[in-house]
Design an enzyme around this catalytic site. Structure first.
Site, PDB file in Angstrom:
ATOM      1  N   ASP A 170       0.853  -1.176   0.000  1.00  0.00           N
ATOM      2  CA  ASP A 170       0.000   0.000   0.000  1.00  0.00           C
ATOM      3  C   ASP A 170       0.895   1.233   0.000  1.00  0.00           C
ATOM      4  OD1 ASP A 170      -2.506   1.479   0.434  1.00  0.00           O
ATOM      5  OD2 ASP A 170      -3.211  -0.419   1.279  1.00  0.00           O
ATOM      6  N   ASP A 215      -3.159   4.526  -2.437  1.00  0.00           N
ATOM      7  CA  ASP A 215      -4.298   5.056  -1.688  1.00  0.00           C
ATOM      8  C   ASP A 215      -4.764   6.402  -2.255  1.00  0.00           C
ATOM      9  OD1 ASP A 215      -5.918   4.615   0.750  1.00  0.00           O
ATOM     10  OD2 ASP A 215      -5.055   6.520   1.378  1.00  0.00           O
ATOM     11  N   GLU A 247      -6.177   3.544  -6.186  1.00  0.00           N
ATOM     12  CA  GLU A 247      -7.503   3.684  -5.594  1.00  0.00           C
ATOM     13  C   GLU A 247      -8.007   5.057  -5.998  1.00  0.00           C
ATOM     14  OE1 GLU A 247      -9.872   3.567  -1.359  1.00  0.00           O
ATOM     15  OE2 GLU A 247      -8.145   4.826  -1.692  1.00  0.00           O
ATOM     16  N   HIS A 272     -11.141  -3.594   2.781  1.00  0.00           N
ATOM     17  CA  HIS A 272     -11.178  -3.252   4.205  1.00  0.00           C
ATOM     18  C   HIS A 272     -12.052  -2.037   4.503  1.00  0.00           C
ATOM     19  CE1 HIS A 272      -8.396  -0.654   2.254  1.00  0.00           C
ATOM     20  NE2 HIS A 272      -8.359   0.129   3.316  1.00  0.00           N
ATOM     21  N   ASP A 273     -12.557  -1.353   3.463  1.00  0.00           N
ATOM     22  CA  ASP A 273     -13.433  -0.193   3.660  1.00  0.00           C
ATOM     23  C   ASP A 273     -14.899  -0.514   3.410  1.00  0.00           C
ATOM     24  OD1 ASP A 273     -11.233   1.492   4.102  1.00  0.00           O
ATOM     25  OD2 ASP A 273     -11.064   2.002   1.967  1.00  0.00           O
TER      26      ASP A 273
HETATM   27  O1  TEU Z   1      -9.974   5.008   1.371  1.00  0.00           O
HETATM   28  C1  TEU Z   1     -10.469   6.111   0.715  1.00  0.00           C
HETATM   29  C2  TEU Z   1     -11.912   6.327   0.637  1.00  0.00           C
HETATM   30  O2  TEU Z   1     -12.283   7.260  -0.037  1.00  0.00           O
HETATM   31  C3  TEU Z   1     -12.965   5.531   1.259  1.00  0.00           C
HETATM   32  O3  TEU Z   1     -12.903   4.195   1.102  1.00  0.00           O
HETATM   33  C4  TEU Z   1     -13.265   5.954   2.658  1.00  0.00           C
HETATM   34  O4  TEU Z   1     -12.393   5.406   3.585  1.00  0.00           O
HETATM   35  C5  TEU Z   1     -14.647   5.514   3.048  1.00  0.00           C
HETATM   36  O5  TEU Z   1     -15.498   5.802   2.010  1.00  0.00           O
HETATM   37  C6  TEU Z   1     -15.106   6.259   4.263  1.00  0.00           C
HETATM   38  O6  TEU Z   1     -16.500   6.147   4.342  1.00  0.00           O
HETATM   39  C7  TEU Z   1      -8.612   4.910   1.578  1.00  0.00           C
HETATM   40  C8  TEU Z   1      -8.304   3.702   2.431  1.00  0.00           C
HETATM   41  O7  TEU Z   1      -8.671   2.543   1.734  1.00  0.00           O
HETATM   42  C9  TEU Z   1      -8.984   3.852   3.738  1.00  0.00           C
HETATM   43  O8  TEU Z   1      -8.854   2.729   4.556  1.00  0.00           O
HETATM   44  C10 TEU Z   1      -8.394   5.063   4.418  1.00  0.00           C
HETATM   45  O9  TEU Z   1      -9.097   5.332   5.593  1.00  0.00           O
HETATM   46  C11 TEU Z   1      -8.436   6.291   3.525  1.00  0.00           C
HETATM   47  O10 TEU Z   1      -8.044   6.049   2.194  1.00  0.00           O
HETATM   48  C12 TEU Z   1      -7.489   7.351   4.048  1.00  0.00           C
HETATM   49  O11 TEU Z   1      -6.169   6.943   3.860  1.00  0.00           O
END
Ligand code: TEU
Ligand code: CA
Length: 561
Positions: free
Chosen positions: A101, A202, A259, A335-336
């Site tokens: 990541d 990310d 992402e 994971h989100d």
């Molecule tokens: O996620 C970015 C993101 O826009 C979303 O998945 C967000 O966390 C979610 O919609 C909140 O409701 C990335 C990572 O995958 C995430 O785990 C992190 O928290 C985020 O960036 C910040 O680094």
């Protein structure tokens, strides 16, 4: 696409490991690198080619590793750099690649760069971050954080605000500063030199902020403008990524997935262009947002079921528009996101196995690189036994703090229902290996409460049952490796308006695949044109009932044209 033109990552399947929750080796309740190493044979058995590791760098964990305080050190909770090197070596020995990541839209506020940056206005590192004067005693603009609340935090030391699109402890790096870019590229090159096989980047679409940081429109009921709308795919983003391509990515045959929050087709065609000028592929978000709350002030927080024709329309757009010009990534979970069997299938005992397999088949026969999130391959479900005292996720906590407590938009019980449907902690409960103590994850106290269904849903049970979801995934992965049509075939949607069935074809030069997936909880009848010579490649029922589709039935026919 000819056979030679196929790149290794176009035939690969990625398995995502969330290190905190995969396997604890020293029983402190936190998953770690040695734990992952001890489970490599499991990933190998599944057949995945690549492991994407969520962040393992040093971090104060305000956002579980997405707030990095040292990009070149391993978080001691996860082990040491030697442990990392050993994991990489052992993975490579099994033919498994490791993708790291890369979190460079922001660092942690505990990173040395930020500590220096905030110390004074003329510090060397001041312009590493985005500082602005207050406007009329308030935030410099009206943007909101992705985690609810404002995207700015006032800092007493110098009397200015800094931007944080995510948590307060995640100040945004200033990508407009060439020194920031060079510093990040140098750091990436050191990881490439270590032998890693790629980067999952990310929120890469958020790096370039619009000139002047203008206010945005504030939806009714809301306090802030969507910074996602204001920032995503900003003016310099493609320049930055092309610079990264030249200075880092061209140095090795590595895989890259961006992402890309708020990415649209036009930008995806550039990020994931076939000519290799930027990245290999992006994670688009649209199919994850179709079931958002109709009130934008509530964002993703809702529990309404998804309307199938909307999903078909969306995924079909991505399949068709990127075909031949760019490359898709395919995912239901990460994971989100909550667990897909609970969200799009059914976790009721009678439908759990069939609906999880149906979702797997639906996704894995599409064009793109599929991602499997740990536990998805055994049908891990949402964690209904977690309550307010158990949640760890800052996104869940901030939703309560702002949407319930400050704004009174919904009450706490309603939010709890939504959290049980959509919250990120649903995906983050520890991996369920056995039906024993803490599912074999740890003998200590798990950092996040276990889902209490590990007595029935666990890896041991899956491996001992030839009819398990695990073996279904294993077959799907093998098909992707063995049948080029899964990589190259033209996608063609059937019956876009059917509210219960998602059926499509993959059309090759000499053969076709017909992929039929029912989302109905009862038997239904649908007539498809299946040639006499068709064989069933894979199904989630023992036999073929012809035009009758049983609950969540999924089958793939293969036939010569
Ligand atoms: O996620 C970015 C993101 O826009 C979303 O998945 C967000 O966390 C979610 O919609 C909140 O409701 C990335 C990572 O995958 C995430 O785990 C992190 O928290 C985020 O960036 C910040 O680094
Ligand atoms: Ca541990």
């Amino acid at each position: 696409m000819t056979e030679q033109a196929i790149k290794w990552w176009q035939k690969a399947v990625v398995y995502q490991v969330y290190p905190r929750s995969f396997q604890d080796s020293n029983n402190d309740g936190i998953g770690d690198l040695k734990g992952i190493e001890s489970r490599l044979d499991y990933v190998k058995k599944l057949g995945a080619d690549v492991i994407w590791l969520n962040p393992v760098y040093d971090s104060p964990n305000e956002d579980n590793g997405y707030d990095i305080s040292d990009y070149e050190a391993i978080n001691p909770e996860f082990g040491s750099m030697e442990d990392f090197e050993s994991l990489l070596e052992e993975a490579h020995a099994r033919g498994i690649k490791i993708v790291m990541d890369l979190v460079v839209n922001h660092s942690s506020s505990k990173h040395q760069w930020f500590i220096e940056s905030k110390s004074s206005k003329d510090n060397d590192k001041r312009d590493f971050y985005i500082w602005r004067d207050p406007v009329d005693g308030h935030e410099p603009n009206n943007w909101g954080s992705f985690f609810a609340g404002p995207a700015w935090k006032f800092d007493e030391t110098t009397g200015q605000y800094y931007m944080h699109l995510f948590a307060e402890g995640q100040p945004d790096l200033n990508w407009a500063n060439p020194e920031v870019r060079q510093t990040v590229f140098d750091m990436m090159n050191r990881w490439v030199d270590k032998g890693i096989d790629g980067f999952r980047m990310d929120v890469i679409s958020l790096l370039s902020k619009p000139d002047g940081l203008p206010d945005g429109p504030i939806p009714e009921d809301a306090h802030y403008a969507s910074s996602n709308d204001m920032v995503a795919n900003g003016p310099k983003i493609h320049d930055y990524i092309q610079e990264m391509r030249e200075k880092v990515l061209n140095n090795a045959d590595i895989m890259t997935v961006g992402e890309a929050s708020n990415v649209d087709i036009e930008n995806a065609k550039r990020y994931a262009a076939k000519d290799g000028s930027e990245l290999n592929m992006v994670f688009q978000f649209e199919h994850m947002e179709l079931d958002d709350n109709p009130n934008p002030a509530l964002g993703k927080w809702d529990n309404a079921p998804l309307y199938l024709p909307k999903l078909k329309k969306n995924l079909t757009k991505w399949q068709n528009e990127l075909a031949g010009v760019a490359w898709n990534s395919l995912y239901w979970e990460n994971h989100d996101q909550p667990r897909s069997v609970s969200r799009f299938g059914s976790d009721k005992p009678e439908f759990h196995n069939v609906s999880a397999k149906m979702l797997a088949t639906l996704l894995h026969f599409m064009q793109g690189t599929p991602y499997i999130y740990q536990g998805q391959e055994i049908g891990m479900t949402n964690a209904y036994n977690l309550g307010w005292d158990d949640f760890n996720d800052i996104d869940i906590k901030n939703a309560r703090r702002y949407l319930v407590e400050r704004d009174g938009l919904i009450d706490a019980d309603t939010l709890l229902d939504y959290v049980h449907y959509k919250g990120r902690d649903n995906a983050r409960t520890p991996m369920q290996w056995t039906d024993g103590e803490n599912a074999g994850f740890t003998t200590g106290t798990p950092w996040l409460k276990m889902n209490n269904n590990f007595d029935t849903i666990n890896v041991d049970a899956a491996l001992n049952d030839e009819n398990s979801i695990f073996y279904h995934y294993q077959k799907l992965i093998a098909f992707r490796h063995d049948l080029d049509i899964v990589t190259t075939g033209r996608y063609e949607l059937l019956d876009p308006e059917d509210e219960q069935v998602y059926a499509y074809k993959r059309v090759g030069e000499n053969e076709e695949l017909l992929v039929i997936n029912s989302f109905a909880e009862e038997s239904i009848v649908r007539e498809f044109d299946v040639p006499e010579n068709a064989e069933i490649l894979i199904s989630n029922y023992k036999d073929d009932a012809g035009h009758t589709l049983r609950p969540y039935e999924s089958k793939v026919y293969r036939y010569a044209k």
